[in-house]
Design a protein around this motif. Structure first.
Motif, short mmCIF file in Angstrom:
data_model
loop_
_atom_site.label_atom_id
_atom_site.label_comp_id
_atom_site.label_asym_id
_atom_site.label_seq_id
_atom_site.Cartn_x
_atom_site.Cartn_y
_atom_site.Cartn_z
N SER A 46 -28.12 37.22 14.75
CA SER A 46 -27.95 38.67 14.64
C SER A 46 -26.58 39.09 15.16
CB SER A 46 -29.05 39.38 15.43
OG SER A 46 -28.86 40.77 15.42
N CYS A 47 -26.13 38.48 16.26
CA CYS A 47 -24.83 38.83 16.86
C CYS A 47 -23.66 38.51 15.93
CB CYS A 47 -24.62 38.05 18.16
SG CYS A 47 -25.68 38.55 19.51
N THR A 48 -23.82 37.49 15.10
CA THR A 48 -22.72 36.99 14.26
C THR A 48 -22.92 37.33 12.77
OG1 THR A 48 -23.86 34.87 14.03
CG2 THR A 48 -22.25 35.07 15.82
N ARG A 49 -23.80 38.31 12.51
CA ARG A 49 -24.11 38.68 11.12
C ARG A 49 -24.56 37.45 10.33
NH1 ARG A 49 -18.67 41.11 9.48
NH2 ARG A 49 -19.61 41.06 7.41
N ASN A 54 -16.89 35.75 7.48
CA ASN A 54 -15.89 36.69 7.99
C ASN A 54 -15.81 36.67 9.52
OD1 ASN A 54 -15.25 37.44 5.41
ND2 ASN A 54 -16.38 39.38 5.46
N CYS A 55 -16.84 36.13 10.16
CA CYS A 55 -16.86 36.06 11.63
C CYS A 55 -16.35 34.72 12.14
CB CYS A 55 -18.28 36.28 12.13
SG CYS A 55 -18.97 37.90 11.76
N GLY A 63 -17.90 21.40 15.53
CA GLY A 63 -18.67 22.41 14.82
C GLY A 63 -17.83 23.64 14.56
N ARG A 64 -18.46 24.80 14.54
CA ARG A 64 -17.75 26.04 14.21
C ARG A 64 -17.90 27.07 15.33
NH1 ARG A 64 -19.45 26.89 7.80
NH2 ARG A 64 -18.37 25.02 7.02
N VAL A 65 -16.89 27.95 15.43
CA VAL A 65 -16.91 29.03 16.41
C VAL A 65 -16.86 30.36 15.67
CG1 VAL A 65 -15.77 30.09 18.40
CG2 VAL A 65 -15.75 27.60 18.14
N TYR A 66 -17.80 31.25 16.03
CA TYR A 66 -17.90 32.56 15.38
C TYR A 66 -17.69 33.67 16.41
CZ TYR A 66 -20.14 30.05 11.51
OH TYR A 66 -20.40 29.18 10.47
N LYS A 67 -17.12 34.77 15.94
CA LYS A 67 -17.04 35.97 16.78
C LYS A 67 -18.34 36.73 16.64
CE LYS A 67 -14.31 40.12 17.76
NZ LYS A 67 -13.12 40.94 17.39
N GLY A 68 -18.86 37.20 17.77
CA GLY A 68 -20.10 37.96 17.75
C GLY A 68 -19.98 39.21 18.59
N PHE A 69 -20.99 40.06 18.48
CA PHE A 69 -21.03 41.32 19.22
C PHE A 69 -22.39 41.42 19.89
CE2 PHE A 69 -21.59 45.97 19.54
CZ PHE A 69 -20.44 46.28 20.24
N LEU A 70 -22.37 41.48 21.21
CA LEU A 70 -23.60 41.41 21.99
C LEU A 70 -24.09 42.82 22.35
CD1 LEU A 70 -25.42 39.17 23.15
CD2 LEU A 70 -24.08 39.30 25.26
#
Length: 334
Positions: A46-49, A54-55, A63-70
């Protein structure tokens, strides 16, 4: 007693953590100081859509790193989704959770939480808006902005302070074992933070002078005696820091296969120039504009520190407290 010293018996948990141990079991080992939050996979999706492209901030062998919103704290986060078929397995995941939960320093990345949900392994960090240092040093387009000398030395000092904390303040001491530009994260003001503690080891205690371990790390940064013997010491970290400092000064990778074969290994390429102070300027990153060149004494001191750190003989290398002091004196002059 610090939360880390109360975990002194965790040598068998951190250095020898069982590959099948779950983070939940680690939390039940009797240590109540682990501050990292246990997220569900659904929360992080949910935090990373739902881990939308795009995140995506970056990816590598881990692996991969995503931007999220907490929510509801309105905090930006970075979510590292580990590749279950890649190098960083369950042991490294657990070591990172434990290490970063028990360590606290302005130059170490903050671990907000983790997720061990089914086969999923994810780590949640504070978001560092300027990403990793290697993206600001290497393979830049001509129109990209380049870090000036002052910023490079600021990053060098901060990274050295993080290492000094691991070696001298953490109890028991910690050997980082993976010092490299891609593991240095930068905030909006280019303050550096060490990240990725999956390979970290608790240092020797009592009369021991080294930790015997399987050789791991990144080729080009590993100390020669560690490669030969598997004996890991704080001076192994100092060698890796010296390579990192040479990268900051020269703008060249530790290993660059795009160069001529004789110039591919940074530490070998610099050796002739390290032996002749008159050639020190040849080591300076050519992208630095002339009006941004350091003063001769600043350049000489920076290179001299790096040269000591990458000495073949471990006893010749300085301790990180000495490195911090020497680099700080350069920064004060800037």
């Amino acid at each position: 007693m610090s939360c880390f010293s109360c975990f002194a018996t965790s040598k068998k948990i951190i250095n020898g953590v069982h590959p099948t141990t779950s983070p939940e079991e680690v939390n039940d080992t009797g240590n109540r100081n682990i501050k990292a939050r246990n997220f569900t996979y659904r929360e992080l999706a949910s935090c990373t859509r739902n881990f939308h492209p795009n995140c995506l901030l970056g990816e590598g062998g881990f692996g991969r790193v995503y931007k999220g919103f907490l929510e509801p704290s309105s905090q930006n986060i970075a979510v590292k989704q580990l590749d279950r078929t890649g190098f960083q397995g369950n042991k490294e995941f657990l070591v990172e959770v434990l290490m970063l939960s028990l360590l606290d320093h302005p130059n170490l990345v903050d671990l907000i939480g983790y997720c061990s949900d089914g086969q999923q392994r994810l780590l949640v960090y504070e978001f560092m808006s300027n990403g990793s240092l290697d993206n600001h040093l290497f393979d830049l387009d001509p129109e990209d902005s380049h870090m000036n000398w002052k910023t490079r030395m600021k990053i060098g000092v901060g990274a050295a302070k993080g290492m000094e904390y691991l070696h001298n303040t953490a109890n028991p001491p910690v050997i980082y074992r993976d010092m490299k530009s891609s593991n240095i994260l930068l905030d909006e003001d280019y303050n550096p933070k060490l990240s990725d503690f999956g390979l970290a080891k608790l240092g020797p205690l009592g009369g021991d002078v080294h930790v015997s371990t399987r050789v791991m790390g990144t080729y080009g940064y590993c100390a020669p005696e560690y490669i030969k013997t598997g004996h890991l010491t704080a001076k192994s970290d100092v060698y890796s820091f010296g390579i990192f400092l040479l990268e900051l000064i020269t703008g060249r990778r530790a290993i660059d296969t795009s160069k001529l074969k004789k110039d591919q290994i940074l530490v070998d390429w610099v050796q002739p120039m390290l032996k002749d102070k008159r050639r020190y300027k040849e080591l300076l990153d050519p992208v630095l504009q002339e009006d941004d060149h350091p003063k001769t004494n600043e350049l000489n001191q920076g290179i001299a520190i790096a040269a000591l750190c990458v000495s073949e003989e471990p006893m010749v290398r300085p301790i990180m407290t000495e490195v911090v002091r020497a680099l700080s004196s350069i920064s004060i002059d800037l």
